[in-house]
Design a protein around this motif. Structure first.
Motif, short mmCIF file in Angstrom:
data_model
loop_
_atom_site.label_atom_id
_atom_site.label_comp_id
_atom_site.label_asym_id
_atom_site.label_seq_id
_atom_site.Cartn_x
_atom_site.Cartn_y
_atom_site.Cartn_z
N LEU A 9 0.81 -1.14 -0.03
CA LEU A 9 0.02 -0.03 0.12
C LEU A 9 0.91 1.42 -0.01
O LEU A 9 1.99 1.43 0.55
N SER A 10 0.40 2.32 -0.51
CA SER A 10 1.02 3.59 -0.35
C SER A 10 0.32 4.51 0.50
O SER A 10 -0.87 4.46 0.43
N VAL A 11 0.93 5.12 1.46
CA VAL A 11 0.28 5.74 2.68
C VAL A 11 1.24 7.11 2.72
O VAL A 11 2.23 7.23 2.93
N LYS A 12 0.18 8.07 3.04
CA LYS A 12 0.64 9.42 3.17
C LYS A 12 0.92 9.84 4.82
O LYS A 12 0.40 9.12 5.74
N ASP A 13 1.86 10.47 5.03
CA ASP A 13 2.12 10.94 6.32
C ASP A 13 1.28 12.35 6.62
O ASP A 13 1.49 13.19 6.07
N TYR A 14 0.06 12.21 7.18
CA TYR A 14 -1.05 13.09 7.42
C TYR A 14 -0.64 14.17 8.48
O TYR A 14 -1.31 15.33 8.64
N LEU A 15 0.15 13.60 9.35
CA LEU A 15 0.40 14.46 10.72
C LEU A 15 1.54 15.51 10.57
O LEU A 15 1.21 16.74 11.08
N SER A 17 4.64 15.80 7.52
CA SER A 17 5.39 16.20 6.36
C SER A 17 4.48 16.31 5.10
O SER A 17 5.11 16.89 4.15
N GLY A 18 3.46 15.60 5.08
CA GLY A 18 2.54 15.21 3.74
C GLY A 18 3.36 14.24 2.80
O GLY A 18 2.74 14.11 1.73
N GLU A 19 4.65 13.64 3.24
CA GLU A 19 5.32 12.83 2.31
C GLU A 19 4.46 11.48 1.87
O GLU A 19 3.76 11.05 2.88
N THR A 20 4.75 10.85 1.07
CA THR A 20 4.23 9.32 0.90
C THR A 20 5.26 8.24 0.89
O THR A 20 6.52 8.57 0.49
N PHE A 21 4.83 7.21 1.41
CA PHE A 21 5.52 6.08 1.64
C PHE A 21 4.81 4.94 1.28
O PHE A 21 3.75 4.84 1.52
N GLU A 22 5.82 3.91 0.81
CA GLU A 22 5.27 2.46 0.62
C GLU A 22 5.26 1.75 1.67
O GLU A 22 6.02 1.73 2.89
N LEU A 23 4.29 0.74 1.86
CA LEU A 23 4.16 -0.26 2.79
C LEU A 23 4.47 -1.72 1.90
O LEU A 23 3.98 -1.84 1.06
N VAL A 24 5.70 -2.25 2.50
CA VAL A 24 6.23 -3.40 1.70
C VAL A 24 5.99 -4.75 2.74
O VAL A 24 6.31 -4.67 3.98
N PHE A 35 8.71 1.93 3.80
CA PHE A 35 9.95 2.20 2.78
C PHE A 35 9.60 3.62 2.16
O PHE A 35 8.37 3.78 1.58
N PRO A 36 10.50 4.60 1.93
CA PRO A 36 11.92 4.20 2.66
C PRO A 36 11.90 4.67 4.20
O PRO A 36 10.98 5.43 4.50
N GLN A 37 12.67 4.16 4.96
CA GLN A 37 12.58 4.31 6.32
C GLN A 37 13.78 5.78 6.51
O GLN A 37 14.79 5.57 6.01
N PRO A 38 13.21 6.55 7.17
CA PRO A 38 13.93 7.92 7.38
C PRO A 38 15.39 7.35 8.10
O PRO A 38 15.29 6.38 9.02
N LYS A 39 16.42 8.09 7.96
CA LYS A 39 17.71 7.77 8.87
C LYS A 39 17.09 8.12 10.43
O LYS A 39 16.56 8.95 10.51
N ILE A 40 17.97 7.54 10.95
CA ILE A 40 17.88 7.79 12.48
C ILE A 40 17.96 9.07 13.05
O ILE A 40 17.10 9.65 13.78
N GLU A 41 18.93 9.91 12.34
CA GLU A 41 19.10 11.19 12.71
C GLU A 41 17.76 12.26 12.19
O GLU A 41 17.54 13.33 12.64
N GLU A 42 17.05 11.86 11.24
CA GLU A 42 15.97 12.30 10.56
C GLU A 42 14.65 12.16 11.39
O GLU A 42 13.73 12.93 10.98
N LEU A 43 14.74 11.11 12.06
CA LEU A 43 13.30 10.69 12.56
C LEU A 43 12.57 11.79 13.57
O LEU A 43 11.41 12.03 13.55
N TYR A 199 -1.45 3.42 10.48
CA TYR A 199 -0.01 3.35 9.80
C TYR A 199 0.91 4.42 10.12
O TYR A 199 1.99 4.16 10.31
N ASP A 200 0.34 5.57 10.47
CA ASP A 200 1.17 6.51 10.94
C ASP A 200 2.66 6.51 10.51
O ASP A 200 3.72 6.82 11.20
N VAL A 201 2.78 6.48 9.08
CA VAL A 201 4.09 6.54 8.56
C VAL A 201 4.60 7.93 8.67
O VAL A 201 3.83 9.27 8.64
N PRO A 202 6.05 8.14 8.75
CA PRO A 202 6.98 7.26 8.84
C PRO A 202 7.32 7.02 10.23
O PRO A 202 8.40 6.29 10.60
#
Length: 281
Positions: A9-15, A17-24, A35-43, A199-202
């Motif tokens: 599934l493709s899922v959006k960060d609604y809270l 960034s508004g970015e879209t992420f894939e669920l694998v 996916f993609p998973q943000p780098k630890i320092e970006e979380l 889902y609350d990505v990422p």
């Protein structure tokens, strides 16, 4: 993408960034990976929202107020559950302790409480309640506890395999590990699809099923019991309806939450579930 993984599934960060992420879907272990998973320092930047209510005690808006109201009831239920599962009061480590409310209740009931919370603002609020939280699991290296709890925390942890090994080391022989996570096979998850709030990505890097939870912890733990978190379907449906329609309040969301619980009585697939493990050795 590996052979045992496929797009789910493709899922959006609604809270935030508004970015879209894939669920694998990892079909071998039956969990989903963001996916993609943000780098630890970006979380941390993905948690920078006043609406991320597990890091605050505020009652801002209807959904936040409902969350805080239900939280009081659920804290007592959690305290009762850990005593039922372990059998006696002892040492307790809460991983991802947030603002310390669960440990505060457990302390009153006689537990020797310890906690870990990487979010500095949440840890500061906990300290004001008399709960001193460490910033990392590494601070507990070499120590063991009768009970270790993670309430909606495992899905946030970047280094999943390493953390599972650390958790196994932190639980005493015949000790208890209790983990609550959302269930992507619940009715409300299937109904809302890409709008499902849990889902609350990422911020949620992993998404678990019953089968995946059994598989991930099988080496060191025996699964004793699975408990439902019946209020989660209502809260998640309210947020999901908001993401889907833009409405801050919806009676339909309560109906979907209720329907999810009714269907789960038969399927045993509740919106969120608590997994109670006993350490094998």
């Amino acid at each position: 993408m590996q052979n045992h993984e496929k797009k789910y599934l493709s899922v959006k960060d609604y809270l935030v960034s508004g970015e879209t992420f894939e669920l694998v879907h990892d079909t071998d272990s039956d969990f989903l990976k963001t996916f993609p998973q943000p780098k630890i320092e970006e979380l941390p930047k993905y948690y920078e929202s006043q609406e991320y209510i597990s890091h605050t005690d505020e009652k801002r808006g209807l959904i936040s107020s409902l969350y805080q109201l239900v939280k009081k009831w659920s804290l007592q239920k959690k305290a009762k559950l850990i005593l039922q599962q372990h059998g006696e009061v002892g040492s307790l480590l809460d991983v991802g302790a947030g603002t310390g409310d669960f440990l505060k209740v457990a302390k009153v009931k006689g537990w020797q409480v310890h906690g870990m919370e990487p979010n500095k603002n949440a840890a500061k609020l906990a300290l004001e309640k008399g709960i001193d939280l460490k910033a990392s699991l590494n601070d507990f290296e070499g120590k063991q506890f009768d009970v270790v709890t993670l309430w909606h925390v495992l899905e946030h942890i970047p280094d999943l395999e390493e953390t599972i090994l650390k958790l196994a080391a932190l639980v005493k022989p015949q000790g208890t590990l209790i983990i609550a996570v959302p269930n992507f096979k619940s009715f409300d998850a299937r109904y809302y699809g890409k709008f499902w709030a849990a889902y609350d990505v990422p911020r949620h890097l992993w998404h678990f099923s019953k089968e995946s939870m059994k598989n991930l912890f099988a080496e060191n733990f025996h699964l004793k019991k699975i408990e439902p978190m019946i209020f989660d379907s209502f809260y998640v449906s309210l947020l999901s309806e908001k993401y889907k329609t833009g409405r801050k309040f919806s009676l339909k969301a309560f109906w979907i939450g209720l329907l999810s619980n009714i269907k789960a009585k038969h399927s045993k697939e509740y919106s969120s579930q608590v997994y109670c493990f006993k350490k094998s050795i």
